[in-house]
Design a protein around this motif. Sequence first.
Motif, PDB file in Angstrom:
ATOM      1  N   SER A  20      28.831  39.742  26.279  1.00  0.00           N
ATOM      2  CA  SER A  20      29.424  38.566  26.926  1.00  0.00           C
ATOM      3  C   SER A  20      30.846  38.335  26.447  1.00  0.00           C
ATOM      4  CB  SER A  20      28.570  37.331  26.642  1.00  0.00           C
ATOM      5  OG  SER A  20      27.281  37.494  27.158  1.00  0.00           O
ATOM      6  N   ALA A  21      31.075  38.502  25.151  1.00  0.00           N
ATOM      7  CA  ALA A  21      32.433  38.324  24.620  1.00  0.00           C
ATOM      8  C   ALA A  21      33.373  39.402  25.158  1.00  0.00           C
ATOM      9  CB  ALA A  21      32.400  38.350  23.092  1.00  0.00           C
ATOM     10  N   ALA A  22      32.875  40.638  25.276  1.00  0.00           N
ATOM     11  CA  ALA A  22      33.701  41.713  25.830  1.00  0.00           C
ATOM     12  C   ALA A  22      34.026  41.450  27.299  1.00  0.00           C
ATOM     13  CB  ALA A  22      32.984  43.050  25.666  1.00  0.00           C
ATOM     14  N   ALA A  23      33.042  41.011  28.063  1.00  0.00           N
ATOM     15  CA  ALA A  23      33.284  40.699  29.477  1.00  0.00           C
ATOM     16  C   ALA A  23      34.251  39.539  29.618  1.00  0.00           C
ATOM     17  CB  ALA A  23      31.968  40.383  30.178  1.00  0.00           C
ATOM     18  N   LEU A  24      34.105  38.546  28.778  1.00  0.00           N
ATOM     19  CA  LEU A  24      35.010  37.402  28.817  1.00  0.00           C
ATOM     20  C   LEU A  24      36.439  37.831  28.501  1.00  0.00           C
ATOM     21  CD1 LEU A  24      35.316  34.286  29.015  1.00  0.00           C
ATOM     22  CD2 LEU A  24      34.873  34.221  26.569  1.00  0.00           C
ATOM     23  N   GLY A  25      36.611  38.634  27.450  1.00  0.00           N
ATOM     24  CA  GLY A  25      37.945  39.088  27.071  1.00  0.00           C
ATOM     25  C   GLY A  25      38.578  39.988  28.115  1.00  0.00           C
ATOM     26  N   PHE A  26      37.820  40.961  28.623  1.00  0.00           N
ATOM     27  CA  PHE A  26      38.366  41.875  29.635  1.00  0.00           C
ATOM     28  C   PHE A  26      38.689  41.138  30.926  1.00  0.00           C
ATOM     29  CE2 PHE A  26      37.658  44.778  33.249  1.00  0.00           C
ATOM     30  CZ  PHE A  26      38.721  45.642  33.032  1.00  0.00           C
ATOM     31  N   GLY A  27      37.800  40.263  31.358  1.00  0.00           N
ATOM     32  CA  GLY A  27      38.055  39.514  32.591  1.00  0.00           C
ATOM     33  C   GLY A  27      39.263  38.602  32.473  1.00  0.00           C
ATOM     34  N   ALA A  28      39.405  37.946  31.327  1.00  0.00           N
ATOM     35  CA  ALA A  28      40.581  37.078  31.132  1.00  0.00           C
ATOM     36  C   ALA A  28      41.858  37.903  31.107  1.00  0.00           C
ATOM     37  CB  ALA A  28      40.423  36.289  29.838  1.00  0.00           C
ATOM     38  N   TRP A  29      41.830  39.049  30.421  1.00  0.00           N
ATOM     39  CA  TRP A  29      43.021  39.908  30.375  1.00  0.00           C
ATOM     40  C   TRP A  29      43.386  40.391  31.771  1.00  0.00           C
ATOM     41  CZ3 TRP A  29      43.085  45.114  31.793  1.00  0.00           C
ATOM     42  CH2 TRP A  29      44.319  45.747  31.618  1.00  0.00           C
ATOM     43  N   LEU A  30      42.404  40.853  32.547  1.00  0.00           N
ATOM     44  CA  LEU A  30      42.667  41.364  33.889  1.00  0.00           C
ATOM     45  C   LEU A  30      43.236  40.281  34.796  1.00  0.00           C
ATOM     46  CD1 LEU A  30      42.406  43.846  35.719  1.00  0.00           C
ATOM     47  CD2 LEU A  30      40.095  43.083  36.285  1.00  0.00           C
ATOM     48  N   THR A  31      42.657  39.092  34.728  1.00  0.00           N
ATOM     49  CA  THR A  31      43.130  37.987  35.567  1.00  0.00           C
ATOM     50  C   THR A  31      44.554  37.586  35.197  1.00  0.00           C
ATOM     51  OG1 THR A  31      40.872  37.183  35.773  1.00  0.00           O
ATOM     52  CG2 THR A  31      42.625  35.630  36.324  1.00  0.00           C
ATOM     53  N   GLY A  55      46.778  42.749  43.995  1.00  0.00           N
ATOM     54  CA  GLY A  55      46.761  41.899  42.800  1.00  0.00           C
ATOM     55  C   GLY A  55      45.815  40.721  42.949  1.00  0.00           C
ATOM     56  N   GLN A  56      45.746  40.177  44.168  1.00  0.00           N
ATOM     57  CA  GLN A  56      44.820  39.074  44.408  1.00  0.00           C
ATOM     58  C   GLN A  56      43.367  39.519  44.233  1.00  0.00           C
ATOM     59  OE1 GLN A  56      45.583  37.507  48.303  1.00  0.00           O
ATOM     60  NE2 GLN A  56      47.685  36.888  47.803  1.00  0.00           N
ATOM     61  N   ALA A  57      43.038  40.695  44.739  1.00  0.00           N
ATOM     62  CA  ALA A  57      41.671  41.200  44.618  1.00  0.00           C
ATOM     63  C   ALA A  57      41.340  41.489  43.148  1.00  0.00           C
ATOM     64  CB  ALA A  57      41.503  42.459  45.463  1.00  0.00           C
ATOM     65  N   TRP A  58      42.299  42.084  42.423  1.00  0.00           N
ATOM     66  CA  TRP A  58      42.063  42.366  41.004  1.00  0.00           C
ATOM     67  C   TRP A  58      41.935  41.078  40.197  1.00  0.00           C
ATOM     68  CZ3 TRP A  58      40.263  46.585  39.069  1.00  0.00           C
ATOM     69  CH2 TRP A  58      40.493  47.801  39.698  1.00  0.00           C
ATOM     70  N   ALA A  59      42.732  40.081  40.518  1.00  0.00           N
ATOM     71  CA  ALA A  59      42.632  38.799  39.810  1.00  0.00           C
ATOM     72  C   ALA A  59      41.286  38.129  40.091  1.00  0.00           C
ATOM     73  CB  ALA A  59      43.784  37.875  40.226  1.00  0.00           C
ATOM     74  N   LEU A  60      40.812  38.253  41.331  1.00  0.00           N
ATOM     75  CA  LEU A  60      39.509  37.696  41.666  1.00  0.00           C
ATOM     76  C   LEU A  60      38.391  38.432  40.915  1.00  0.00           C
ATOM     77  CD1 LEU A  60      37.837  35.734  43.357  1.00  0.00           C
ATOM     78  CD2 LEU A  60      37.731  37.500  45.120  1.00  0.00           C
ATOM     79  N   LEU A  61      38.474  39.753  40.838  1.00  0.00           N
ATOM     80  CA  LEU A  61      37.482  40.518  40.086  1.00  0.00           C
ATOM     81  C   LEU A  61      37.512  40.121  38.601  1.00  0.00           C
ATOM     82  CD1 LEU A  61      35.355  42.784  39.974  1.00  0.00           C
ATOM     83  CD2 LEU A  61      37.246  44.362  39.480  1.00  0.00           C
TER      84      LEU A  61
END
Length: 135
Positions: A20-31, A55-61
């Motif tokens: 969960s922490a890895a997903a949170l960190g990666f998702g925040a970095w990507l966004t 970029g919009q699609a990647w930010a949404l992901l």
Amino acid sequence: MTTRPRLSRSIPFWGLITGSAAALGFGAWLTIDKISVMTSTLTDGSATGVEVYAGQAWALLGAVITGAGLVGLVAALALGAARSLVTPAVDVVETITWQDEAEPIEAETAPDVPADAASAPENEVEAPAEQPITR
């Protein structure tokens, strides 16, 4: 009775927290990365269709992955709280006091029996002698 390990020693629990922490960190970095690229290219006028629309699609992901990480951390927190509320079953052991207001038991003495009579059984049956087999 099988006992479960404490939650702090549970591998799936720590896997949930780590994932969960890895997903949170990666998702925040990507966004944050994709939104900052879109913002900088749109403000200086050099934005292309790939940077804006992709970029919009990647930010949404990235936002979805961040949300999944937050849900996992909340689930781990709820699991820890629920585990602290449930007390593990404990076997009740009753102690026995052997000299509890009872009369002391005296050992009975055996009657005098000769040594060879005590070792032999009373009703001894003799086995028949083996007979040779003839045909």
